[in-house]
Each structure stands twice: as C-alpha cells, then as structure tokens.
Design an enzyme around this catalytic site. Structure first.
Site, PDB file in Angstrom:
ATOM      1  N   ARG A 157      -2.905   0.155  -5.210  1.00 13.22           N
ATOM      2  CA  ARG A 157      -1.665   0.588  -4.549  1.00 13.22           C
ATOM      3  C   ARG A 157      -1.136   1.929  -5.063  1.00 13.22           C
ATOM      4  O   ARG A 157       0.067   2.187  -5.030  1.00 13.22           O
ATOM      5  CB  ARG A 157      -0.573  -0.479  -4.708  1.00 13.22           C
ATOM      6  CG  ARG A 157      -0.868  -1.783  -4.007  1.00 13.22           C
ATOM      7  CD  ARG A 157      -0.711  -1.671  -2.507  1.00 13.22           C
ATOM      8  NE  ARG A 157      -0.952  -2.953  -1.850  1.00 13.22           N
ATOM      9  CZ  ARG A 157      -2.120  -3.350  -1.358  1.00 13.22           C
ATOM     10  NH1 ARG A 157      -3.170  -2.547  -1.443  1.00 13.22           N
ATOM     11  NH2 ARG A 157      -2.260  -4.523  -0.796  1.00 13.22           N
ATOM     12  N   SER A 234       5.617  -8.198  -0.989  1.00 10.83           N
ATOM     13  CA  SER A 234       5.346  -8.406  -2.418  1.00 10.83           C
ATOM     14  C   SER A 234       6.263  -7.516  -3.241  1.00 10.83           C
ATOM     15  O   SER A 234       6.150  -6.288  -3.199  1.00 10.83           O
ATOM     16  CB  SER A 234       3.884  -8.081  -2.731  1.00 10.83           C
ATOM     17  OG  SER A 234       3.020  -8.924  -2.010  1.00 10.83           O
ATOM     18  N   GLU A 329       6.597  -3.189  -6.813  1.00 15.49           N
ATOM     19  CA  GLU A 329       5.761  -2.520  -5.827  1.00 15.49           C
ATOM     20  C   GLU A 329       6.616  -1.741  -4.847  1.00 15.49           C
ATOM     21  O   GLU A 329       6.189  -0.730  -4.305  1.00 15.49           O
ATOM     22  CB  GLU A 329       4.897  -3.545  -5.075  1.00 15.49           C
ATOM     23  CG  GLU A 329       3.979  -2.922  -4.043  1.00 15.49           C
ATOM     24  CD  GLU A 329       2.943  -3.883  -3.496  1.00 15.49           C
ATOM     25  OE1 GLU A 329       2.461  -3.646  -2.375  1.00 15.49           O
ATOM     26  OE2 GLU A 329       2.614  -4.874  -4.173  1.00 15.49           O
TER      27      GLU A 329
END
Length: 337
Positions: A157, A234, A329
C-alpha cells in the site's frame, strides 16, 4: 450554510470545510490548484472521501473535491479522470468487454485514489493494470505523464503520493484486455463462489458478482442504512516488519519488499478485539464491524475524537499483546492518535 467533512466522507465524521471547490473537469482542477497555491491558501484535495478522516476542527482553507467525469476507451486502454467513481469505471469496462479489474469491484472511492494506495483486493492490484497517469506538480505548476515506475510501488500500500502532497493525480490510464475470461482468480473464497480452482478463470461479470457477494457478506459495500459500512474500510495497515517479534510468530504472513507483511485482522482479533467489539466501550459510538475486525465503524453520532480514541485503544492492545505497532491506512488530516 457550513459544509462538514461528516457530509463528505464515508466515515461520516469531521468538522467544517473552509471553502469547497468541486472540480468537474480536469482543467478546472488544474486552475483551482494553481490559484490556491499561488495565494498560499491551505489546500486539501479529496475524491470520494472513502479513505479520509479529518479532525473535528475541520480544515480552514480550500478543499478541492475531484468530481471530473471524463472517461475514454481506446482499444484496451482506458483513461479516466481522477474524479470518476471507481466502481462506475469497473461496470463500464466490463460492459465494453474488457477484463482485468473485475476483482476490484465494489471498492468505494474514485479513480484518483487508486495509484495513491495502490488499491488492491482479491488478488489484483492497481499496479497490475496501470499504464500511465497524469500528475499535477504543485511545486512547478506543470502537468507530466508518469509511468508506473515513478509511483514508488513495492511495499504494501505504498506510493510516493502517500508521503507528500506535492503531486495530485489528474487522470489514470489502465491497460486491460479483451476476451471472455477474467484474470486468474487467486482468492480462495471467490474461487469457491465461482466453483473453480484457485488460479482458474471465469467470465469477468461472474467474477464481479462473486466479489460483490463476498464484499456484501463482509459489509464492505457502502449502504447509507447500514452502520457497518460507515467506515474507511481497513482502518489499519497490514504491518510490514524487518523482523517479526516472537510474540507475533503465529500470525499469518507473506513476504514483502520491505520485510514480512503480517495480517492486521489476525493481530486485532487475537488481541481480544473480535467483530462488533466496542459497542460497550467508551460512549458506544464507534465499534469494529460486526463482520470483521479491519473496519472501525461509526455507529451513529461519532466524532473524530471518538474514532481516534477507539483506534488508539485497539492499537495499544495489539502492541501490548504482540509487540507490533499498527499504523493507519487511512489519511488523517488535522488529527492524530
């Protein structure tokens, strides 16, 4: 009338917006960005608000919301403006007989966010299909065409866009493929729904429906009437560690360019925070999703302070149990924990 980030984000929290500019074309976005930077005005660029949490103080400056809708298909190349809703793009390309992004069905947000997070799900990453992108440089005021190599993908990510607000994605070009078969299906639950072996293929439309069924079962498709979907997806990253602490040795893991990637959901659950945890903690306005442990959800009436207090509680519990520090995140603006 004051607009708040609670109205603009999927977590539905956050304070007032100083000034909102809705960029309905790529050229308009460039003009607004240039004018704000020329005057030195604080500037925040956002898309669908599905990965954004802003403090209760809000943002005392200009917020540019990318809503440009340009989308063009040239053979197997698909170019979409940053403001195009992501799932609209998926539906459109499937209807045109193109495959490659069907596993990314149902993900909230807009096209411009896909290279920022290297968005991925069910075995497919943005970088798998990314051909190029147009980027506005806020330092020079110039627009350049980037190849994927400039984006800084690699570790889970990660991209150059996550660590600097210098560059703004204006449009993205994806290279897809024509034909009646999907990319190989690598996620076991999706393969099972399709009655195929892992690594097999199916009609792209069937893969899309299987993915949507999987996401709906996990309450990961936006629904205004379902508080389990009032989240940023998330909340915590799967942690990537150079060395895994002994206490976390049992956690499922995969290799990563920067070390070993652990499963945040497993760490959270095994630290004592199961699905639905939180309704009786604090003031009850924030809790984990009732279906899985990755999403922190607004149960109604939450503030950003409530969300961050609960996030810190989860983070500290995982740290105490496994000696692993979870990090967000989502993009936190004017707030921290």
């Amino acid at each position: 009338m004051t607009i708040t980030f609670a109205e603009l984000t999927t977590m539905r929290v956050g304070g007032p917006v100083g000034r909102l500019e809705v960029a309905r074309s790529t050229q308009h976005a460039i003009e607004v960005l240039h004018d704000a930077d020329r005057t030195g005005e604080p500037l925040l660029v956002m898309g669908g608000g599905s990965n954004l949490v802003v403090g209760d103080v809000g943002w005392d400056g200009t917020v540019v919301r990318m809503e440009s809708a340009e989308l063009a298909i040239d053979g197997e190349l698909v170019t979409a403006a940053a403001g195009v809703e992501w799932d609209h793009l998926v539906r459109t390309v499937l209807a045109e007989g193109l495959a490659g992004v069907e596993a990314l069905s149902g993900i909230p947000g807009s096209v411009g966010g896909t290279p920022v997070q290297n968005v991925g799900a069910y075995g497919t990453l943005t970088s798998d299909v990314l051909e190029s992108l147009s980027v506005y440089d806020r330092t020079t005021g110039e627009v350049a065409r980037w190849t994927p190599e400039r984006c800084g993908f690699g570790s889970h990510r990660q991209s150059v866009f996550k660590h600097s607000d210098r560059w703004v994605v204006l449009d993205v070009t994806y290279r897809l493929r024509r034909g009646g078969q999907s990319a190989p299906v690598t996620f076991p639950a999706v393969a099972e729904r399709l009655s195929i072996e892992v690594g097999g293929t199916a009609a792209p439309a069937d893969v899309r429906e299987a993915v949507l069924e999987q996401r709906r079962a996990r309450k990961m498709v936006l629904d205004a009437d379902d508080h389990d979907t009032w989240s940023v997806g998330s909340f915590f990253l799967n942690p990537v560690l150079a060395e895994v602490p002994d206490r976390a040795a049992a956690c499922p893991h995969q290799p990563d360019a920067q070390g070993t990637k652990l499963h945040a959901a497993w760490l959270i659950q095994h630290a004592g925070f199961g699905p639905g945890y939180g309704t009786e903690w604090g003031n009850g306005t924030v809790a984990l999703s009732t279906r899985h442990t990755l999403a922190l959800t607004n149960r109604g009436g939450a503030t950003t302070a409530d969300v961050l207090k609960f996030a810190a509680h989860i983070r500290d519990g995982v740290q105490a149990m496994f000696d692993v520090a979870l990090t967000p995140e989502c993009h936190l603006v004017n707030c921290s924990f």
